[in-house]
Design an enzyme around this catalytic site. Structure first.
Site, short mmCIF file in Angstrom:
data_model
loop_
_atom_site.label_atom_id
_atom_site.label_comp_id
_atom_site.label_asym_id
_atom_site.label_seq_id
_atom_site.Cartn_x
_atom_site.Cartn_y
_atom_site.Cartn_z
N GLN A 67 0.65 -1.30 -0.05
CA GLN A 67 0.05 -0.19 0.03
C GLN A 67 0.77 1.41 0.04
O GLN A 67 0.53 2.33 -0.46
CB GLN A 67 -1.04 -0.01 1.28
CG GLN A 67 -2.03 -0.81 1.05
CD GLN A 67 -3.13 -0.70 -0.03
OE1 GLN A 67 -3.36 0.42 -0.32
NE2 GLN A 67 -3.70 -1.92 -0.37
N CYS A 122 -17.54 -10.22 4.81
CA CYS A 122 -18.93 -11.02 4.57
C CYS A 122 -18.73 -11.39 2.94
O CYS A 122 -19.49 -12.55 2.80
CB CYS A 122 -20.11 -9.92 4.81
SG CYS A 122 -21.72 -10.75 4.64
#
Length: 393
Positions: free
Chosen positions: A180, A326
């Site tokens: 990153q 999720c």
């Protein structure tokens, strides 16, 4: 949907036109294998060498210390597994943090099953490690410290230079996952005493499927992929020449534009954070306010689910991401948000928005305006929020 507002640049970035233009000839015109000895392959070989030199320069390394890989995850695996194997006679203790990318965490878990011991350092509420705690964790059998340069979820930049000094003073190898950070903030491997570093092309407007491993000269770690003499016999496999060329051009552009990009993205990020924090109640900013990546904003909104928020943002043409896993079939919230001390019910309502220099102020205004409407709508359907408001009254 009239316009796409892409605010998930920590996940991947658009390949810039300059990068695509540079890559195209190496698919069709200069398609020779750079390992071949005939003259036709020389163009490919020269392109790989040029990209290696460019990529080395962005972190202050030597070209011969740069090894091409298939991406950041491969580089992380190589650094940790190969070090563990090469230095097993010295010890089997590794130090990392609880907020690392899963490419590091899952590799460490794999090694634990092989008899290695891993210390997972805690972080504070902003995601920063305590260098004193790191030093206390070092033992005689410690062979590797692997701590990311900047967190991919909350954007916190770790004290890499201080970590490097501690590692060097104790004679322990230091690897940093800089996927990153590479091309977004300044990194100097010598000044920061970094022994190994992972980076990836698609985080800086380069192509997917290409990464690098910096390995300091003198570090004795093993080959990761066997089967050929490529990458000085340390990483076998035919070179991805177009990808390497694209990575090199992307890095060159990132370095040339770094100062202006940092300034622009930081101002836009701070404007986004200010509007969200002032206009949406019961919101938490995740990550350090100052020591954070220029393009990263991560929030938790109480009384909502991050997945519902993402779906409604998508319907408005806005791309973001949630700390929740999720979408991969897990109901668990982000391990990073839990590590900084957030309870499950708050961590579930997370939203990461990561900018680029292509995003305009009006894009931010549109996003925040839609965000306010969506959160108000979701909270209006929440019994928990209703009970909370009643108690406040």
């Amino acid at each position: 949907m009239s316009k796409l507002i892409y605010l998930d640049n920590a996940a991947t970035t658009a390949v810039s036109k300059e990068v695509v233009d540079a890559m195209l000839p190496y698919f069709t015109e200069y398609y020779g294998n750079p390992s071949a000895i005939y003259s036709f392959a020389n163009e490919s070989g020269k392109a790989v060498a040029s990209a290696r030199e460019t990529l080395a320069g962005i972190i202050g390394a030597k070209p011969e210390e740069i090894y091409f890989t298939g991406g950041g995850s491969e580089s992380d695996n190589w650094a940790i597994k190969a070090t563990a194997e090469a230095y097993a006679s010295k010890g089997k203790h590794i130090i990392t943090t609880k907020i690392e990318h899963h490419a590091v965490l899952h590799t460490c878990e794999y090694l634990e099953k092989k008899g290695y011991e891993v210390t997972y350092l805690d972080v504070d509420e902003n995601g920063l490690i305590n260098p004193n705690e790191l030093e206390k964790a070092i033992r005689e059998d410690t062979i590797l410290i692997s701590i990311m340069a900047a967190n991919n979820e909350i954007g916190t930049i770790e004290p890499i230079e201080e970590i490097g000094k501690i590692a060097k003073s104790h004679g322990v190898l230091f690897h940093t996952d800089a996927v990153q950070a590479f091309g977004h903030i300044k990194i100097d491997v010598d000044k920061m005493n970094i022994d190994m570093l992972s980076a990836s092309g698609h985080k800086i407007n380069g192509p997917k499927g290409i990464g690098l491993m910096y390995i300091r000269k003198g570090v004795k770690i093993r080959s990761f992929i066997h089967g050929g003499a490529q990458e000085r016999q340390r990483r076998a496999g035919t070179h991805n020449v177009p990808g390497i060329v694209g990575f090199g051009v992307a890095a060159k552009l990132a370095l040339e534009n770094m100062e202006a990009r940092i300034k622009y993205e930081t101002e836009l990020r701070d404007y986004l954070i200010k509007r969200v924090m002032e206009e949406i109640p019961y919101t938490r900013l995740n990550g350090d306010k100052e020591k954070r990546l220029p393009n990263n904003a991560n929030f938790c909104f109480r009384f909502i689910e991050g997945e519902s928020l993402l779906i409604l943002l998508d319907q408005n043409g806005i791309c973001g991401s949630s700390g929740s896993a999720c979408t991969s079939g897990s109901l668990d919230p982000s391990h990073v948000l839990l590590a900084i001390g957030l309870p499950h019910e708050i961590a579930h309502g997370s939203l990461r928005l990561t900018l680029s220099d292509q995003i305009k102020k009006e894009d931010i205004d549109f996003t925040v305006d839609r965000l306010k409407e969506i959160i108000e709508r979701l909270r209006s359907m929440s019994p928990l929020y209703e009970d909370f408001i009643k108690k406040q009254k």
